[in-house]
Design a protein around this motif. Structure first.
Motif, PDB file in Angstrom:
ATOM      1  N   CYS A   2      21.663  62.278  -7.309  1.00 21.17           N
ATOM      2  CA  CYS A   2      22.347  61.123  -6.755  1.00 21.17           C
ATOM      3  C   CYS A   2      21.855  60.803  -5.352  1.00 21.17           C
ATOM      4  CB  CYS A   2      23.841  61.377  -6.711  1.00 21.17           C
ATOM      5  SG  CYS A   2      24.342  62.314  -5.280  1.00 21.17           S
ATOM      6  N   HIS A  74      27.093  55.567  -2.275  1.00 18.73           N
ATOM      7  CA  HIS A  74      26.690  56.617  -3.214  1.00 18.73           C
ATOM      8  C   HIS A  74      26.074  56.017  -4.466  1.00 18.73           C
ATOM      9  CE1 HIS A  74      27.628  59.852  -6.256  1.00 18.73           C
ATOM     10  NE2 HIS A  74      27.392  60.655  -5.231  1.00 18.73           N
ATOM     11  N   ARG A  76      25.515  57.476  -8.208  1.00 17.60           N
ATOM     12  CA  ARG A  76      25.994  58.663  -8.935  1.00 17.60           C
ATOM     13  C   ARG A  76      25.105  59.007 -10.124  1.00 17.60           C
ATOM     14  NH1 ARG A  76      30.591  59.059 -13.242  1.00 17.60           N
ATOM     15  NH2 ARG A  76      31.054  61.302 -13.181  1.00 17.60           N
ATOM     16  N   TRP A  77      24.905  60.282 -10.305  1.00 14.84           N
ATOM     17  CA  TRP A  77      24.273  60.796 -11.517  1.00 14.84           C
ATOM     18  C   TRP A  77      25.356  61.633 -12.175  1.00 14.84           C
ATOM     19  CZ3 TRP A  77      18.546  61.371 -12.321  1.00 14.84           C
ATOM     20  CH2 TRP A  77      18.266  61.958 -13.554  1.00 14.84           C
ATOM     21  N   ALA A  78      26.067  61.026 -13.140  1.00 14.78           N
ATOM     22  CA  ALA A  78      27.288  61.626 -13.672  1.00 14.78           C
ATOM     23  C   ALA A  78      27.055  63.027 -14.224  1.00 14.78           C
ATOM     24  CB  ALA A  78      27.846  60.739 -14.767  1.00 14.78           C
ATOM     25  N   THR A  79      27.871  63.964 -13.813  1.00 10.25           N
ATOM     26  CA  THR A  79      27.871  65.290 -14.441  1.00 10.25           C
ATOM     27  C   THR A  79      29.201  65.532 -15.139  1.00 10.25           C
ATOM     28  OG1 THR A  79      28.754  66.488 -12.538  1.00 10.25           O
ATOM     29  CG2 THR A  79      26.356  66.203 -12.631  1.00 10.25           C
ATOM     30  N   HIS A  80      30.307  65.100 -14.553  1.00 15.18           N
ATOM     31  CA  HIS A  80      31.632  65.312 -15.121  1.00 15.18           C
ATOM     32  C   HIS A  80      32.366  63.976 -15.152  1.00 15.18           C
ATOM     33  CE1 HIS A  80      30.398  69.305 -14.024  1.00 15.18           C
ATOM     34  NE2 HIS A  80      31.393  69.813 -14.731  1.00 15.18           N
ATOM     35  N   HIS A  89      31.585  56.999  -7.267  1.00 20.47           N
ATOM     36  CA  HIS A  89      32.070  57.383  -5.943  1.00 20.47           C
ATOM     37  C   HIS A  89      32.010  56.142  -5.044  1.00 20.47           C
ATOM     38  CE1 HIS A  89      30.741  61.841  -6.643  1.00 20.47           C
ATOM     39  NE2 HIS A  89      30.996  61.226  -7.781  1.00 20.47           N
ATOM     40  N   HIS A 102      29.954  62.554  -2.975  1.00 14.47           N
ATOM     41  CA  HIS A 102      29.583  63.952  -3.230  1.00 14.47           C
ATOM     42  C   HIS A 102      28.409  64.022  -4.194  1.00 14.47           C
ATOM     43  CE1 HIS A 102      30.639  67.438  -6.148  1.00 14.47           C
ATOM     44  NE2 HIS A 102      30.015  67.998  -5.134  1.00 14.47           N
ATOM     45  N   ASN A 103      27.493  64.904  -3.898  1.00 13.57           N
ATOM     46  CA  ASN A 103      26.407  65.230  -4.819  1.00 13.57           C
ATOM     47  C   ASN A 103      26.563  66.702  -5.163  1.00 13.57           C
ATOM     48  OD1 ASN A 103      23.962  65.843  -6.054  1.00 13.57           O
ATOM     49  ND2 ASN A 103      22.787  65.745  -4.158  1.00 13.57           N
ATOM     50  N   GLY A 104      26.586  67.022  -6.459  1.00 15.88           N
ATOM     51  CA  GLY A 104      26.714  68.420  -6.865  1.00 15.88           C
ATOM     52  C   GLY A 104      27.793  68.593  -7.896  1.00 15.88           C
ATOM     53  N   THR A 127      36.338  62.830 -12.812  1.00 17.43           N
ATOM     54  CA  THR A 127      35.264  63.590 -12.156  1.00 17.43           C
ATOM     55  C   THR A 127      35.760  64.904 -11.573  1.00 17.43           C
ATOM     56  OG1 THR A 127      35.695  62.569 -10.031  1.00 17.43           O
ATOM     57  CG2 THR A 127      34.119  61.457 -11.466  1.00 17.43           C
ATOM     58  N   ASP A 128      34.812  65.820 -11.405  1.00 17.17           N
ATOM     59  CA  ASP A 128      35.092  67.045 -10.658  1.00 17.17           C
ATOM     60  C   ASP A 128      35.258  66.722  -9.173  1.00 17.17           C
ATOM     61  OD1 ASP A 128      32.424  66.218 -10.672  1.00 17.17           O
ATOM     62  OD2 ASP A 128      31.659  68.209 -10.214  1.00 17.17           O
ATOM     63  N   THR A 129      34.521  65.706  -8.716  1.00 17.78           N
ATOM     64  CA  THR A 129      34.513  65.333  -7.288  1.00 17.78           C
ATOM     65  C   THR A 129      35.895  64.971  -6.756  1.00 17.78           C
ATOM     66  OG1 THR A 129      32.244  64.524  -7.428  1.00 17.78           O
ATOM     67  CG2 THR A 129      33.598  63.606  -5.661  1.00 17.78           C
TER      68      THR A 129
END
Ligand code: GLU
Length: 320
Positions: A2, A74, A76-80, A89, A102-104, A127-129
């Motif tokens: 991201c 931001h 975003r490169w979605a993970t959750h 974001h 947030h990235n991660g 999201t987890d974020t």
């Protein structure tokens, strides 16, 4: 990966954020968003979009966003959570004062989300974020740096993040652990970004944030501290790259850069998805065990070198 940009200073912040997000597009992303504190400090304006940055820019224009001096943006490169506008974001706390990009991955987000929900927090994304702004809210008493420090101490995982608060208008707080984040220094302004590419149009003076460090940025001021709150000196470097060299991160060409990035890319893809038992945990995709067990055919579609990868994957899948 991201893209992150944070800014505080005299420039029209919306333009800085959108230009920086465009220059970070090459990193790849699926949705984008910005939060801007308007100049009269009346409030924070958040605009998010599940399309490209140019689409977000059109949306911003149509909303006649008042310009401001502090903001975060931001890609975003979605993970959750799926790539939707709601999951894009920045994410905010319950009061609408605190905003985070947030990235991660926050690996213990499920436990934290349950805990925070029991304490009355309302979540609006998958999201987890989103646990981050709510954690910061828990610890916030008007000192954003302290609240961010306590919030990141509660999470497991990796992060590069930037936070801002409507009641500390000339301040952004940036923190990182095992994810990239650099600080750009100007005379009356400060930037935080995922990589140097976004900073090059504005400054050649950069501070490298170490793992587990937190930077508090104001217009022309920077203080850095460790996760224990110990002050530490920012590591300053002068950047001589142009924008294209910065995108290649010092490698002579993109292919070489991508080859060298493979271990990191794999680590990022697996992070948070292997349970302690060693089993793969893809709960966030939302496919049940029954549905998986019912699958009889899998079609892999690819071209170029990805086609070879698909052929290897076919053998692996059939074997398993
Ligand atoms: N894990 C976060 C999410 O899915 C951040 C993804 C990113 O690094 O863009 O929203």
């Amino acid at each position: 990966m991201c893209g992150i940009i944070g800014y505080t200073g005299p420039r029209p912040v919306v333009t800085v954020l959108l230009d920086a997000l465009s220059s970070l597009e090459y990193r790849g992303y699926d949705s984008a968003g910005i939060a801007v504190l308007d100049t009269s400090n009346v409030g924070v304006h958040v605009i998010k979009d599940n399309h490209k940055v140019v689409h977000l820019a059109r949306e911003v224009e149509s909303r006649h966003l008042p310009d401001g001096r502090t903001g975060i943006g931001h890609t975003r490169w979605a993970t959750h959570g799926r790539p939707t506008a709601l999951n894009a974001h920045p994410h905010s706390d319950c009061t609408g004062r605190l905003h985070v990009i947030h990235n991660g991955i926050v690996e213990n987000f499920r436990e934290l989300r349950e805990l925070l929900t029991l304490r009355g927090h309302q979540f609006s994304s998958d999201t987890d974020t989103e646990v981050l702004p709510h954690l910061i809210e828990e610890f916030y008493d008007g000192n954003l740096t302290m609240a961010v420090r306590r919030a990141v101490a509660s999470i497991e995982g990796v992060y590069a993040l930037v936070a801002m608060s409507a009641i500390e208008p000339d301040r952004i707080v940036a923190a990182r652990l095992s994810a990239p984040l650099v600080i750009g220094l100007g005379e009356e302004e400060m930037f935080a970004a995922s990589d140097i590419t976004a900073l090059i149009p504005y400054t050649r003076s950069v501070a490298l944030l170490g793992d587990g460090e937190i930077a508090t940025l104001g217009p022309g001021t920077i203080t850095v501290e460790t996760l224990d709150g110990e002050p530490t000196e920012p590591r300053l470097v002068a950047v001589e790259w142009d924008a294209i060299q910065a995108q290649k991160n010092g490698y002579p060409h993109f292919l070489l850069k991508e080859i060298h990035e493979q271990p990191e890319t794999l680590r990022n893809a697996l992070r948070g998805r292997i349970a302690d038992t060693g089993l793969v945990d893809l709960r966030e995709i939302g496919i049940s065990d029954e549905l998986l067990a019912g699958i009889r055919d899998i079609v892999l579609v690819a071209c170029g070198s990805a086609w070879y990868t698909a052929m290897v994957t076919r053998y692996a899948l059939e074997h398993l």
